[in-house]
Design an enzyme around this catalytic site. Structure first.
Site, PDB file in Angstrom:
ATOM      1  N   ASP A  97       0.831  -1.216   0.000  1.00 44.75           N
ATOM      2  CA  ASP A  97       0.000   0.000   0.000  1.00 44.75           C
ATOM      3  C   ASP A  97       0.863   1.262   0.000  1.00 44.75           C
ATOM      4  O   ASP A  97       2.040   1.230   0.378  1.00 44.75           O
ATOM      5  CB  ASP A  97      -0.960   0.009   1.197  1.00 44.75           C
ATOM      6  CG  ASP A  97      -0.252  -0.123   2.539  1.00 44.75           C
ATOM      7  OD1 ASP A  97       0.684  -0.934   2.644  1.00 44.75           O
ATOM      8  OD2 ASP A  97      -0.624   0.612   3.474  1.00 44.75           O
ATOM      9  N   GLU A 162      -0.086  -1.332   5.572  1.00 47.88           N
ATOM     10  CA  GLU A 162       0.944  -0.857   6.499  1.00 47.88           C
ATOM     11  C   GLU A 162       0.708   0.578   6.891  1.00 47.88           C
ATOM     12  O   GLU A 162       0.980   0.987   8.019  1.00 47.88           O
ATOM     13  CB  GLU A 162       2.336  -1.016   5.867  1.00 47.88           C
ATOM     14  CG  GLU A 162       3.486  -0.808   6.843  1.00 47.88           C
ATOM     15  CD  GLU A 162       3.903   0.637   7.016  1.00 47.88           C
ATOM     16  OE1 GLU A 162       4.581   0.953   8.011  1.00 47.88           O
ATOM     17  OE2 GLU A 162       3.550   1.486   6.163  1.00 47.88           O
TER      18      GLU A 162
HETATM   19 ZN   LIG Z   1       6.487   2.280   4.428  1.00 47.28          ZN
END
Ligand SMILES: [Zn+2]
Length: 409
Positions: A97, A162
């Site tokens: 992401d 994340e």
């Molecule tokens: Zn990162």
């Protein structure tokens, strides 16, 4: 030619493939739903296609259910390179992401179209975390092309989510029985310094608290009829300043070396000047050295609040907004020593271990007992407009990873 020269030559020959892979990954905005996106599914599909075409094999799919995205799940991919033995896997974990581009006028080009200027790749995600991700793929590819089998399994893990808390990424994965073993080790190539020397092995405990001071609202011309929550809350925030004296231990691994207790957000109270507020809400951001007992810190904060309750006749509620702690990775852990050797060999610098005040995904692995280092040679352009990645860094990091994968051989 020895193994090191072979690997170096192979990595040097990967420039065009690196650019092509970075281009394809950058073209898919993998944004979390809370950032207005649809998750990482398309980017995972692109990546898995690349890995298959490179001959690295099929990824194991480890999705986490998320009803907010099309398809209802967030992808996590695992590519395993079998080792000569099956124990002590080396994990290299990167995330798929990205964060949103932010103010578009600050970008000199389209964030999701890769631009190449000499050795500089520009686009959202090219550094955070595609530098680490692509390095790990290139390292695996070069091992394969050199005909090298690592002494132990290498696990390339590509996770979702994340940037927005990891609930659908590593947090979901550590709950899967048997996936990780305590003898494993991990590298997270998602933070580092410009010279490649910084090796992060520890983080402070994070404790975010919301304080709600309850008094009694009244007209400001007759303050005797109420209890001023704002005034009591102001005394409380000053008294919390004593935390820094009580918890004054120093640890040179960290910058700053001490625990920090920082009052931050303040919620609005009354909208007009002539009302005495009956409620006051503020927040404290604490970063506590790992050696401190966070329960004890919390109990002490509660006792400070009790003092304000007694002295001002208010009520004080404490709400924990965020709390995380993880055991540090030992500075003499084998993964630290191996990474220092590889960094010295590839970049010619001495690795230095550090601790940080911010939370990282490494904490989730450390919590389940896996020694984890966070490292990369990075320009620190993450989350910035015109985010960039330097090709020599990406290729050097790939070489470091290849050395780690091969261990002492
Ligand atoms: Zn990162």
């Amino acid at each position: 030619m020895d193994t090191r020269d072979t690997l170096r030559k192979l990595v040097e020959g990967k420039r065009d493939q690196i650019i092509a892979l970075q281009k394809d990954l950058t073209a898919v905005p993998a944004l979390a739903p809370q950032n207005g996106g649809t998750g990482e599914a398309e980017k995972a599909r692109v990546l898995a296609g690349w890995l298959t075409r490179l001959g690295l094999g099929a990824c194991e799919s480890l999705p986490a259910a998320d009803p907010r995205v099309p398809g209802g799940e967030r992808p996590n991919l695992l590519l395993t390179l079998p080792g000569r033995s099956s124990d002590r896997s080396l994990w290299i974990m990167s995330h798929m992401d990205v964060v949103p581009p932010g103010e578009l006028s600050l970008w000199e080009s389209d964030p999701f179209t890769l631009v190449v200027k000499g050795d500089r790749l520009i686009g959202r995600g090219v550094e955070d975390n595609q530098q680490g991700l692509v390095s790990s793929v290139i390292a695996a590819l070069c091992l394969k092309e050199a005909g090298l089998v690592p002494p132990r399994p290498v696990k390339l893990l590509f996770v979702a989510d994340e940037e927005t808390g990891s609930e659908f990424g590593i947090q979901a994965l550590v709950k899967r029985p048997g996936l990780f073993r305590p003898t494993d080790e991990a590298l997270v190539p998602d933070s580092g310094s410009e010279d490649g020397s910084q090796i992060e092995i520890a983080e402070k405990s994070i404790l975010w608290l919301r304080f709600r001071v309850r008094g009694k609202q009244c007209h400001a011309s007759t303050p005797q009829k109420g209890i001023n929550a704002f005034e009591a809350g102001s005394h409380l925030v000053v008294r919390l300043g004593s935390l820094a004296q009580r918890y004054d231990a120093r640890d040179p691994l960290f910058d700053p070396e001490v625990s920090t207790f920082t009052p931050t957000k303040k919620e609005a109270n009354v909208p007009n000047v002539n009302t005495m507020p009956g409620e006051d809400v503020f927040y404290l951001d604490s970063r506590v050295l790992p050696r401190e007992d966070v329960d004890e810190v919390l109990a002490h904060i509660r006792s400070i609040c009790d003092g304000v309750q007694r002295d001002f006749g208010v009520g004080v509620d404490i709400q924990t907004v965020q709390r995380t702690s993880s055991p540090p990775t030992a500075s003499d852990a084998p993964i630290v020593a191996a990474l220092k050797r590889a960094v010295k060999e590839v970049y010619g610098v001495d690795g230095r271990t550090v601790g940080v005040g911010g939370g990282t995904v490494g904490a989730f692995l450390r919590k389940i007992g896996i020694p984890t280092v966070i490292w990369g040679k990075l320009g620190n352009a993450a989350h910035q407009p015109n985010e960039f990645c330097l090709l020599p860094n990406l290729m050097g990091d790939a070489l470091v990873m290849a050395r780690l994968m091969m261990g002492e051989d």
